[in-house]
Design an enzyme around this catalytic site. Structure first.
Site, PDB file in Angstrom:
ATOM      1  N   LYS A 189       0.820  -1.216   0.000  1.00 27.50           N
ATOM      2  CA  LYS A 189       0.000   0.000   0.000  1.00 27.50           C
ATOM      3  C   LYS A 189       0.857   1.271   0.000  1.00 27.50           C
ATOM      4  CE  LYS A 189      -3.781  -2.477   2.179  1.00 27.50           C
ATOM      5  NZ  LYS A 189      -4.356  -2.884   0.891  1.00 27.50           N
ATOM      6  N   GLU A 198       0.069  -0.957   7.112  1.00 30.98           N
ATOM      7  CA  GLU A 198       0.802  -2.225   6.956  1.00 30.98           C
ATOM      8  C   GLU A 198       2.179  -2.159   7.627  1.00 30.98           C
ATOM      9  OE1 GLU A 198      -0.981  -4.248   2.915  1.00 30.98           O
ATOM     10  OE2 GLU A 198       0.705  -2.873   2.671  1.00 30.98           O
ATOM     11  N   ASP A 225      -8.766  -5.604 -12.790  1.00 31.42           N
ATOM     12  CA  ASP A 225      -8.000  -5.880 -11.571  1.00 31.42           C
ATOM     13  C   ASP A 225      -8.098  -4.667 -10.635  1.00 31.42           C
ATOM     14  OD1 ASP A 225      -6.185  -6.510  -9.611  1.00 31.42           O
ATOM     15  OD2 ASP A 225      -4.517  -6.935 -10.964  1.00 31.42           O
ATOM     16  N   ASP A 275      -5.203   2.546  -3.260  1.00 29.29           N
ATOM     17  CA  ASP A 275      -3.911   3.219  -3.052  1.00 29.29           C
ATOM     18  C   ASP A 275      -3.694   4.293  -4.121  1.00 29.29           C
ATOM     19  OD1 ASP A 275      -3.587   1.255  -1.110  1.00 29.29           O
ATOM     20  OD2 ASP A 275      -2.580  -0.100  -2.506  1.00 29.29           O
ATOM     21  N   GLY A 318      -2.227  -5.564 -12.155  1.00 29.33           N
ATOM     22  CA  GLY A 318      -1.121  -5.288 -11.238  1.00 29.33           C
ATOM     23  C   GLY A 318      -1.349  -4.017 -10.448  1.00 29.33           C
TER      24      GLY A 318
HETATM   25  O1  RIB Z   1      -3.724  -2.385  -1.771  1.00 29.47           O
HETATM   26  C1  RIB Z   1      -3.116  -3.337  -2.596  1.00 29.47           C
HETATM   27  C2  RIB Z   1      -1.849  -3.823  -1.972  1.00 29.47           C
HETATM   28  O2  RIB Z   1      -2.167  -4.500  -0.764  1.00 29.47           O
HETATM   29  C3  RIB Z   1      -1.087  -4.832  -2.781  1.00 29.47           C
HETATM   30  O3  RIB Z   1      -0.172  -4.248  -3.660  1.00 29.47           O
HETATM   31  C4  RIB Z   1      -0.460  -5.724  -1.728  1.00 29.47           C
HETATM   32  O4  RIB Z   1       0.933  -5.696  -1.701  1.00 29.47           O
HETATM   33  C5  RIB Z   1      -1.064  -5.280  -0.392  1.00 29.47           C
HETATM   34  O5  RIB Z   1      -0.218  -4.459   0.320  1.00 29.47           O
END
Ligand code: RIB
Length: 290
Positions: free
Chosen positions: A39, A135, A229, A235, A270
């Site tokens: 993120k 995270e 996707d 983010d 991706g």
């Molecule tokens: O929000 C998407 C992200 O969540 C992904 O890229 C993955 O790595 C997780 O952190």
């Protein structure tokens, strides 16, 4: 126009499947790819591609994944304050189904060891906007927010993945970005709008709504697109939003820009590979206005 992002960097292992496997089920994938993600990194790339002078504070392992993250940040012109720690670079296992929905498992690895230095705090203090997500250790998130608040840097917290937040952290947040599930979890029986001076709820294919204290709600619908996707769309929204906030744009304009960026990202596969450039976002907005 500077944005500092403190957060996670992962390398995503992405499996494309017809449908997300249920517990106990084995399914065959019809495509596999490795892509940069996490993120924090996604938000840093989104802010940089949207035109901000972006810097990213993160922790990586001394391994091949860490090297590819460093290379990616260089390629996007992101000033990286990245330390190497004694743990593998973060990874995520992602299943994306044929409608573009995903499930994600994150192994935090190096991200769990991210701590701030006095230099990081100085960088936060001289930025226009600080972007945070969840995270990395909550203590690091709280310390970054405190440093920003003390210096007058605006704090944008994306409360994902979902977790409890101490009231002292929320008190340092200027702009809270949540999806509907995260908002309901944090607000409990109360009103999500009371959580921060500006609360933005992302609504997936329905766009986003911003609630600012003392002002009318701003609602921006998302255009109809073919999503392949959704990984990293939230983010992308946050990074693009931060870039426009740093430019001093009004909330309405910031929201429109962020929704457009996220709508473009879901049309590509991706996380980092799908994040659009400023010129693509501007062209998309101009085309939708015309
Ligand atoms: O929000 C998407 C992200 O969540 C992904 O890229 C993955 O790595 C997780 O952190």
């Amino acid at each position: 126009m500077s944005v500092v992002i403190v957060g996670s960097a992962n390398v995503d292992q992405v499996f494309r499947v017809a449908s997300i496997p249920a517990p106990g089920e084995t399914v065959l994938s019809h495509g596999f790819a490795t892509a940069l993600g996490g993120k924090g990194q996604n938000q840093a790339v989104a802010a940089a591609r949207a035109g901000a002078a972006a810097s990213f504070i993160a922790a990586l392992g001394d391994d091949a994944f860490g090297a590819s993250v460093r290379e990616g940040l260089r390629a996007d012109g992101i000033a990286a304050s990245v330390r190497t720690v004694d743990a593998p670079t973060g990874t995520a296992l992602i299943a994306v189904d044929d409608s573009g929905e995903n499930t994600i498992i994150v192994e935090a690895g190096a991200n769990a060891l991210l701590e701030l230095t006095p230099d990081d705090e100085a960088a936060i203090a001289s930025a226009d906007v600080l972007v945070l997500q969840l995270e990395i250790p909550l203590a690091t998130v709280a310390r970054a927010a405190r440093a920003a608040r003390a210096a007058g840097t605006r704090v944008l917290l994306n409360a994902a993945p979902i977790r409890e937040l101490p009231a002292e952290l929320l008190a340092d947040v200027d702009i809270l970005v949540v999806n509907e599930t995260e908002g309901a979890f944090l607000a409990r029986s109360g009103d999500v709008a009371d959580l921060a001076p500006v609360v933005i709820v992302t609504l997936g294919a329905a766009g986003a709504v911003a609630q600012e204290r003392g002002a009318a709600d701003v609602r921006v619908p998302a255009p109809t697109v073919t999503a392949v996707d959704a990984t990293g769309a939230g983010d992308t929204f946050c990074g693009a939003l931060a870039a426009r906030i740093a430019e001093g744009a009004g909330l309405d304009e910031c929201l429109r820009f962020a929704v457009a960026a996220a709508s473009l990202s879901v049309q590509e596969h991706g996380a980092v590979p799908s994040i659009p450039s400023r010129s693509r976002i501007d062209a998309w907005l101009a085309a939708s206005a015309g």
